[in-house]
Design an enzyme around this catalytic site. Structure first.
Site, PDB file in Angstrom:
ATOM      1  CB  SER A 194     -58.102  58.249 -53.999  1.00  0.00           C
ATOM      2  OG  SER A 194     -56.971  58.556 -53.229  1.00  0.00           O
TER       3      SER A 194
ATOM      4  CD  GLU B 139     -57.393  62.277 -59.315  1.00  0.00           C
ATOM      5  OE1 GLU B 139     -57.323  63.325 -58.637  1.00  0.00           O
ATOM      6  OE2 GLU B 139     -57.251  61.143 -58.816  1.00  0.00           O
TER       7      GLU B 139
ATOM      8  CG  HIS C 227     -57.832  63.295 -54.915  1.00  0.00           C
ATOM      9  ND1 HIS C 227     -57.255  62.425 -55.825  1.00  0.00           N
ATOM     10  CD2 HIS C 227     -57.761  62.677 -53.711  1.00  0.00           C
ATOM     11  CE1 HIS C 227     -56.834  61.342 -55.192  1.00  0.00           C
ATOM     12  NE2 HIS C 227     -57.132  61.467 -53.907  1.00  0.00           N
TER      13      HIS C 227
END
Length: 303
Positions: free
Chosen positions: A108, A203, A273
């Site tokens: 992230s 992602e 995630h």
């Protein structure tokens, strides 16, 4: 006894119980855990002020000194992502951290750190599970645990993705990437590594397909994609489609991009995630075997 050091360079940990569960998890595995106090810092949406979060990272440079080398952590893990590293990248002593020869893991928002660490020092790190969401879950994912311990223990790991791809080839290249928002944010800065012949993995979460497409176009126009051997997309969940999308969804976006970029675009790599995630090295050569209807195999080793 191996040592895990927890850090909170981004968002407020929010769930103290999750931190406690993660500490218990590693202690039951025979690890010593330090840094739990980072979960107690709060400032607005962040895990402490910018000064506190930068100081926490820079304090780790002490492990480059001979008197601290015997107490050096085996792994430094981010508590969670969120947002915050963008505010302190220019205040982090990356050279000092590299001299300490530390191994970091997170995903992230932590993508900003792993990419900057590699760009500025050539040091690899891991895009992988974090304290709160993963090891602090009520029931940690068996998939995540298996691949985490397999890579750290055996030193090698591989994943077979059984989703058909419109390609057949074998290649190898430097594995790098992470969260798409953070990768695209770093374009044009000294914090984005210049990787040639790489395998780029991306992602994100809560991003509409058009935003994903737009960010990937940015990578193409910046000349980044043409230097890669392949790009692999993970899950892009959490978004909402609208009536005016009129059939434009994630699959249509992928189909469009495949017609406009000059490198293979693969899908469905489990990382980031999602509950079931891989631990992927950022800055290590990986092998990629793409088998059309039989999907693909990605193989790599530990840092």
């Amino acid at each position: 006894m191996p040592l895990l050091h927890l850090i909170a360079p981004s968002g407020d940990p929010q769930d103290q119980d999750a931190v406690a569960r993660a500490v218990d998890y590693f202690q039951e595995k025979g690890w010593q855990v330090k840094g739990q106090s980072s979960a107690l810092r709060h400032f607005q949406r962040f895990a402490g002020t910018d000064d506190e979060r930068a100081a926490e990272l820079n304090a780790l440079t002490k492990y480059a000194q001979p008197e601290f080398k015997d107490s050096k952590p085996d792994l430094v893990m981010a508590l969670r992502g969120g947002y915050g590293l963008s505010r302190i990248l220019d205040r982090i002593d990356f050279d000092g951290l590299a001299a300490a020869d530390l191994v970091f893991i997170g995903h992230s928002d932590f993508t900003a750190f792993t990419l900057a660490y590699y760009a500025l020092t050539g040091k690899a790190s891991y895009s992988g599970p974090m304290t709160c969401f993963d090891f602090g879950a009520d029931s940690p994912s068996s998939f995540t645990q298996h691949h985490f311990w397999e890579l750290l223990g055996a030193g090698i790991d591989a994943i077979k993705v059984r989703v058909a791809q419109p390609y057949q080839f074998k290649t190898e290249g430097m594995l790098w990437g992470g969260n798409l928002t953070m990768v695209s944010q770093l374009v044009g800065s000294r914090y984005l590594p210049e990787v040639k012949d790489g395998i780029l993995f991306l992602e994100d979460i809560n991003e509409h397909p058009y935003r994903i497409e737009r960010a990937i176009y940015q990578l193409r126009e910046a000349g980044i994609l043409t230097q890669q051997r392949a790009m692999i997309l993970g899950q892009f969940n959490g978004y909402k489609l609208y009536e005016n999308d009129a059939g434009y969804d994630f699959d249509e976006m992928v189909k469009h991009l495949r017609s406009r970029i000059d490198i293979p675009l693969l899908t469905d790599l489990p990382f980031g995630h999602v509950r079931d995630k891989l631990t992927l090295p950022v800055g290590r050569v990986a092998q990629l075997d793409v088998r059309q209807d039989d999907g693909y195999v990605l193989s790599y080793g530990r840092i």
